[in-house]
Motif scaffolding. Sequence first.
Motif, PDB file in Angstrom:
ATOM      1  N   HIS A  63      21.072  15.322   5.990  1.00 40.20           N
ATOM      2  CA  HIS A  63      20.017  16.139   6.595  1.00 40.20           C
ATOM      3  C   HIS A  63      18.913  16.430   5.588  1.00 40.20           C
ATOM      4  N   CYS A  64      19.301  16.706   4.346  1.00 34.59           N
ATOM      5  CA  CYS A  64      18.292  17.001   3.322  1.00 34.59           C
ATOM      6  C   CYS A  64      17.401  15.798   3.054  1.00 34.59           C
ATOM      7  N   LEU A  65      17.945  14.597   3.238  1.00 34.12           N
ATOM      8  CA  LEU A  65      17.151  13.385   3.004  1.00 34.12           C
ATOM      9  C   LEU A  65      16.247  13.065   4.173  1.00 34.12           C
TER      10      LEU A  65
ATOM     11  N   VAL B  93      26.113  20.558 -11.336  1.00 29.36           N
ATOM     12  CA  VAL B  93      26.672  19.710 -10.278  1.00 29.36           C
ATOM     13  C   VAL B  93      26.813  20.568  -9.023  1.00 29.36           C
ATOM     14  N   GLY B  94      27.089  19.936  -7.890  1.00 25.49           N
ATOM     15  CA  GLY B  94      27.306  20.676  -6.647  1.00 25.49           C
ATOM     16  C   GLY B  94      28.700  21.280  -6.604  1.00 25.49           C
ATOM     17  N   SER B  95      28.961  21.967  -5.524  1.00 22.96           N
ATOM     18  CA  SER B  95      30.229  22.681  -5.359  1.00 22.96           C
ATOM     19  C   SER B  95      31.434  21.787  -5.656  1.00 22.96           C
TER      20      SER B  95
ATOM     21  N   GLU C 267      22.289  32.160  -6.300  1.00 19.84           N
ATOM     22  CA  GLU C 267      22.027  32.145  -4.851  1.00 19.84           C
ATOM     23  C   GLU C 267      21.633  30.729  -4.472  1.00 19.84           C
ATOM     24  N   THR C 268      21.510  30.502  -3.177  1.00 21.98           N
ATOM     25  CA  THR C 268      21.260  29.133  -2.736  1.00 21.98           C
ATOM     26  C   THR C 268      20.090  29.050  -1.756  1.00 21.98           C
ATOM     27  N   GLY C 269      19.166  30.035  -1.828  1.00 23.78           N
ATOM     28  CA  GLY C 269      17.976  29.946  -0.987  1.00 23.78           C
ATOM     29  C   GLY C 269      17.596  31.244  -0.280  1.00 23.78           C
TER      30      GLY C 269
ATOM     31  N   GLY D  62      12.156  27.364  -0.457  1.00 25.79           N
ATOM     32  CA  GLY D  62      12.453  25.945  -0.650  1.00 25.79           C
ATOM     33  C   GLY D  62      13.465  25.516   0.391  1.00 25.79           C
ATOM     34  N   THR D  63      14.466  24.770  -0.036  1.00 28.85           N
ATOM     35  CA  THR D  63      15.509  24.327   0.884  1.00 28.85           C
ATOM     36  C   THR D  63      16.130  25.529   1.595  1.00 28.85           C
ATOM     37  N   SER D  64      16.185  25.447   2.930  1.00 27.09           N
ATOM     38  CA  SER D  64      16.812  26.516   3.710  1.00 27.09           C
ATOM     39  C   SER D  64      18.175  26.047   4.193  1.00 27.09           C
TER      40      SER D  64
ATOM     41  N   ALA E 297      14.699  30.529 -12.145  1.00 31.38           N
ATOM     42  CA  ALA E 297      13.898  30.659 -10.920  1.00 31.38           C
ATOM     43  C   ALA E 297      14.012  29.364 -10.123  1.00 31.38           C
ATOM     44  N   THR E 298      14.811  29.403  -9.069  1.00 31.81           N
ATOM     45  CA  THR E 298      14.995  28.230  -8.211  1.00 31.81           C
ATOM     46  C   THR E 298      14.619  28.618  -6.786  1.00 31.81           C
ATOM     47  N   GLY E 299      14.175  27.645  -6.011  1.00 33.40           N
ATOM     48  CA  GLY E 299      13.827  27.891  -4.611  1.00 33.40           C
ATOM     49  C   GLY E 299      12.379  27.518  -4.363  1.00 33.40           C
ATOM     50  N   GLY E 300      12.161  26.260  -3.945  1.00 29.83           N
ATOM     51  CA  GLY E 300      10.811  25.827  -3.605  1.00 29.83           C
ATOM     52  C   GLY E 300       9.895  25.618  -4.793  1.00 29.83           C
TER      53      GLY E 300
ATOM     54  N   LEU F 261      15.839  19.864  -4.249  1.00 28.95           N
ATOM     55  CA  LEU F 261      15.466  18.920  -3.183  1.00 28.95           C
ATOM     56  C   LEU F 261      14.529  17.775  -3.594  1.00 28.95           C
ATOM     57  N   PRO F 262      13.448  18.024  -4.330  1.00 33.10           N
ATOM     58  CA  PRO F 262      12.540  16.911  -4.660  1.00 33.10           C
ATOM     59  C   PRO F 262      13.212  15.789  -5.457  1.00 33.10           C
ATOM     60  N   LEU F 263      14.321  16.111  -6.119  1.00 30.60           N
ATOM     61  CA  LEU F 263      14.976  15.105  -6.963  1.00 30.60           C
ATOM     62  C   LEU F 263      16.040  14.327  -6.206  1.00 30.60           C
TER      63      LEU F 263
END
Length: 369
Positions: A14-16, A96-98, A198-200, A226-228, A273-276, A298-300
């Motif tokens: 979905h993110c892609l 890395v991710g979860s 946090e994640t968004g 950023g990513t929701s 500072a992350t988020g958009g 997300l952009p990466l």
Amino acid sequence: EELTIIRKFEHIEHCLKRQVEAHVTNQFENIHFVHTSLPEIDKDEIDLSVEFLGRKFDYPIMIAGMTGGTRGSQLAGKINKTLAKAAQELNIPMGVGSQRAMIRKPETWESYYVRDVAPDIFLVGNLGAPQFAETMPDRYGIEEALKAVETIQADALAIHMNPLQESVQPEGDTQYRGVLKALAELKSEFPYPIIAKETGAGVSMEVAIKLESIGIDAIDVGGLGGTSWSGVEYYRAKDERSRNLALKFWDWGIPTAISVVEVRYATDLPIIATGGMRDGIQIAKALALGANLAGVALPLLKPAVKGDVEAVIKILQRYIDELRNAMFLVGARNVEELRKVPLVITGFAREWLEQRVDLAEFLRVSRRK
Ligand code: FNR
């Protein structure tokens, strides 16, 4: 177990392929530098290096955690290794991710492992806060936390807080009772730094104060704009009821710029500072507000899925060029000096912050911590 792995794969898909970002901004458009006609520095002498949790990086940018353990874990492995090569090249940190999939299915560990291509980077492992909750069956403790860090030879552990995402998905882990106490216990015996992330939806000053009080080492504000994750769950929703809930909460949260101010005002903790974060001017503003690093996810993702290390570096290099240029135009030789330049806060950000902090005091002193 299979479910966790499939879910992570769907998230990446979905993110892609879809529009998963917030419909509202992270509020950096309301943070303004004051242009300096006489910067009194040479652009070439600007030093972008920063220290964070005892390590020195060449640039104040972090590749935020995204993946690992997904179905056909070659994809996750490829993403992580591509990002890691870019991080190694630039000497910047990466998450890395979860690692929940890895805790359940240890054989997926290789999809998180990047030390073969990135021996020197500051690497951050990742587990979810609800897994530590009091009422969670098979709740995590120090054993899982150690496994997450040591299996991949990470330098720190991020614990992600994602109540928004969990609350809008039918199978979500909405147990959050006792998480703070569990993290306090973990922190008291865990030999690695812990980053609460946090994640968004952003971190408020009240939460930041609690995290600081239990000895958490840093906060990634993961703000709105950023990513929701409610947006991502909207696409995953199987029926109208779930779709409605995810849509309603798509833009829920504290915008990144505002969250940075709240956390910097209320605590002394290092801040990511992350988020958009989508250009180097925003990154410069985040640092000026008192953040220590800016995080990008997300952009990466797109270049990373293709295994294109050069394309990942190209995006980050653009951010770096823009950051350096902004610093030149406010006469800041390094990040420390950037913290002291005048800022003007307008509009929605100002209205919010005037009700939450002593804004004049913040702009004068607090952000320099
Ligand atoms: C994420 N993010 C994330 N965070 C986390 O702590 N654990 C995870 O497993 C993931 N997974 C994940 C997958 C993908 C595909 C994306 C894009 C993001 C959240 C990420 O680290 C970051 O906080 C947010 O995405 C906000 O940053 P951007 O995307 O707006 O730059």
